[in-house]
Design an enzyme around this catalytic site. Structure first.
Site, short mmCIF file in Angstrom:
data_model
loop_
_atom_site.label_atom_id
_atom_site.label_comp_id
_atom_site.label_asym_id
_atom_site.label_seq_id
_atom_site.Cartn_x
_atom_site.Cartn_y
_atom_site.Cartn_z
N CYS A 179 32.20 35.26 25.56
CA CYS A 179 33.06 36.05 24.66
C CYS A 179 33.08 35.50 23.25
O CYS A 179 33.64 36.13 22.34
CB CYS A 179 34.48 36.08 25.22
SG CYS A 179 34.47 36.63 26.91
N HIS A 213 40.05 37.50 20.30
CA HIS A 213 39.29 38.08 21.42
C HIS A 213 40.23 38.87 22.33
O HIS A 213 41.27 38.36 22.77
CB HIS A 213 38.58 36.96 22.18
CG HIS A 213 37.95 37.44 23.46
ND1 HIS A 213 37.20 38.59 23.52
CD2 HIS A 213 38.00 36.94 24.72
CE1 HIS A 213 36.79 38.76 24.77
NE2 HIS A 213 37.27 37.78 25.51
N ASN A 264 38.46 44.03 28.20
CA ASN A 264 37.73 42.88 27.66
C ASN A 264 36.24 43.22 27.59
O ASN A 264 35.59 43.38 28.62
CB ASN A 264 37.97 41.68 28.59
CG ASN A 264 37.27 40.42 28.14
OD1 ASN A 264 36.37 40.47 27.32
ND2 ASN A 264 37.67 39.30 28.70
N1 ACO Z 1 46.62 44.49 40.83
C1 ACO Z 1 47.69 44.13 41.56
N2 ACO Z 1 47.90 42.85 41.91
C2 ACO Z 1 47.01 41.93 41.50
C3 ACO Z 1 45.88 42.26 40.75
C4 ACO Z 1 45.71 43.61 40.43
N3 ACO Z 1 44.66 44.04 39.68
N4 ACO Z 1 45.19 41.14 40.49
C5 ACO Z 1 45.85 40.13 41.06
N5 ACO Z 1 46.95 40.61 41.68
C6 ACO Z 1 47.97 39.86 42.42
C7 ACO Z 1 47.48 38.56 42.94
O1 ACO Z 1 46.84 38.71 44.18
C8 ACO Z 1 48.76 37.79 43.08
O2 ACO Z 1 49.42 38.18 44.26
P1 ACO Z 1 50.25 37.11 45.14
O3 ACO Z 1 51.35 36.63 44.23
O4 ACO Z 1 50.73 37.92 46.29
O5 ACO Z 1 49.27 36.04 45.48
C9 ACO Z 1 49.60 38.29 41.91
O6 ACO Z 1 49.02 39.54 41.51
C10 ACO Z 1 49.62 37.36 40.72
O7 ACO Z 1 48.29 36.96 40.46
P2 ACO Z 1 47.97 35.95 39.28
O8 ACO Z 1 46.53 35.62 39.32
O9 ACO Z 1 48.96 34.83 39.33
O10 ACO Z 1 48.31 36.87 38.03
P3 ACO Z 1 48.35 36.46 36.52
O11 ACO Z 1 49.68 36.76 35.97
O12 ACO Z 1 47.78 35.09 36.30
O13 ACO Z 1 47.37 37.51 35.87
C11 ACO Z 1 45.13 37.60 35.02
C12 ACO Z 1 46.00 37.51 36.27
C13 ACO Z 1 45.44 38.93 34.32
C14 ACO Z 1 43.68 37.58 35.45
C15 ACO Z 1 45.46 36.42 34.07
O14 ACO Z 1 45.43 35.22 34.79
C16 ACO Z 1 44.51 36.35 32.92
O15 ACO Z 1 44.47 37.22 32.06
N6 ACO Z 1 43.73 35.25 32.84
C17 ACO Z 1 42.79 35.11 31.77
C18 ACO Z 1 41.64 35.91 32.13
C19 ACO Z 1 40.69 36.03 31.01
O16 ACO Z 1 41.07 36.05 29.85
N7 ACO Z 1 39.44 36.13 31.39
C20 ACO Z 1 38.41 36.36 30.52
C21 ACO Z 1 38.24 35.26 29.51
S1 ACO Z 1 36.61 34.89 29.27
C22 ACO Z 1 35.91 36.27 28.98
O17 ACO Z 1 36.46 37.05 28.24
C23 ACO Z 1 34.65 36.59 29.72
#
Ligand code: ACO
Length: 315
Positions: free
Chosen positions: A108, A242, A272
């Site tokens: 990214c 980003h 993204n």
């Molecule tokens: N829909 C519904 N529920 C979901 C989904 C979904 N799409 N995805 C995960 N969940 C659930 C999980 O299973 C979990 O359930 P549980 O509590 O029963 O175990 C719950 O939601 C919480 O999951 P978390 O992973 O804790 O959710 P979080 O608040 O951390 O959000 C996310 C997840 C959006 C991926 C976040 O961590 C994030 O944005 N991280 C950064 C990701 C990123 O920026 N990646 C790219 C960067 S590098 C690049 O750009 C290539």
């Protein structure tokens, strides 16, 4: 250097959160509150190459330059239809350029890495006009059954033409340990002498680790480049962050103590788009009439590697 032209290109197919909720155990409410994304664009009949060429041609028109004027083409890309040759070779030929070209996988952060390489080549006298293209389709890397990744990404391309100038004020590139927090392995052809077997593994992402990395590195990188440029956060007119998660962008606003109006977003429309995110956002902000000559602008990005980067530029 300075950015003299900019362009972007997006696939036609819109995939809304509602459409994802019909095939995955997810909801518009979950995706919107956790990420800020409402819809994204996904390749249907087009190729990554088509987006790259379209964005490149628009940037050349915007710069009032022809492809023959280019001295170097850098294409930032993680995955596209061709293993070889480099995507930049095909883009260069399709637009009619005759110069050297190279691909760069900076995840990214590809746009900032590519601008920095262009600037370095310019400073040693090797180039005058450089085309940077960021073209990505991360949705084609992931397992569409995996709701944690499938909702986050979209395809798109953005391009910039860099020409002589002293508008890039400072750039910082970093890398940190943690490659296994976000990775994908190739599906290699079977070889009778290779005992390891198949390596086909879709995108693996440890979301919370990446989130923590993103927020901390982004604030740190921006503070370092502000200091290097002898500027305060207040003196930046627009921050291009980003577009990975709206919560990350909101966190950076708070940590820098800057108003939301300084942070344009389009994550709600495109998700993204990896390295393409910054030039697409720049292009849309410019076309909306929100960039003015002499504005101080800052870029910050983070991604797989784990890598990050920030850049301050006078528009
Ligand atoms: N829909 C519904 N529920 C979901 C989904 C979904 N799409 N995805 C995960 N969940 C659930 C999980 O299973 C979990 O359930 P549980 O509590 O029963 O175990 C719950 O939601 C919480 O999951 P978390 O992973 O804790 O959710 P979080 O608040 O951390 O959000 C996310 C997840 C959006 C991926 C976040 O961590 C994030 O944005 N991280 C950064 C990701 C990123 O920026 N990646 C790219 C960067 S590098 C690049 O750009 C290539």
């Amino acid at each position: 250097m300075k950015i003299s032209g900019i362009g972007s290109s997006l696939p036609k197919q819109v995939v809304t959160n509602q459409m994802l909720a019909e095939i995955l155990d997810t909801s518009d409410e979950w995706i919107t509150t956790r990420t800020g994304i409402k819809e994204r664009r996904v390749l249907s009949s087009e190729y990554v190459l088509d987006l790259a060429v379209d964005a490149a041609q628009k940037a050349l028109v915007d710069a009032n330059l022809e492809a023959k004027d280019l001295d170097f083409v850098i294409v930032a890309n993680v995955v596209n239809e061709y293993v070889t040759p480099a995507l930049s070779c095909i883009v260069k030929e399709k637009i009619g350029a005759k110069c050297p070209c190279i691909d760069l996988n900076g995840a990214c952060v590809g746009f900032i890495y590519a601008c920095d390489i262009a600037e370095a080549y310019y400073k040693i006298g090797r180039v005058k006009n450089v085309l940077v293209v960021c073209a990505e389709a991360p949705a084609h890397m992931l397992d569409w059954h995996d709701r944690t990744c499938a909702v986050l990404f979209g395809a798109g391309a953005g391009a910039a033409v860099l020409t002589p100038g002293d508008n890039i004020i400072t750039t910082r590139l970093t890398s940190s340990d943690g490659w296994d927090r976000l990775y994908e392995m190739h599906d290699l052809q079977w070889c009778p002498f290779d005992k390891k077997g198949s390596t086909n593994l879709p995108l693996v992402m440890h979301g919370q680790d990446v989130f923590r990395f993103a927020t901390s590195t982004c604030v740190n990188d921006l503070n370092v480049v502000l200091k290097e440029a002898n500027l305060t956060a207040d003196q930046i007119d627009t921050y291009f962050i980003h577009q990975a998660n709206l919560r990350i962008i909101k966190y950076i606003e708070q940590m820098l103590g800057q108003p939301a109006e300084k942070f344009p977003t389009n994550i709600e429309k495109y998700g993204n788009t990896s390295s393409a995110s910054l030039p697409i956002l720049l292009d849309e902000t410019k076309r909306a009439g929100k960039l003015h000559e002499g504005d101080m602008i800052a870029f910050s990005a983070f991604g797989a590697g784990l890598v990050s980067g920030a850049m301050i530029m006078k528009w």
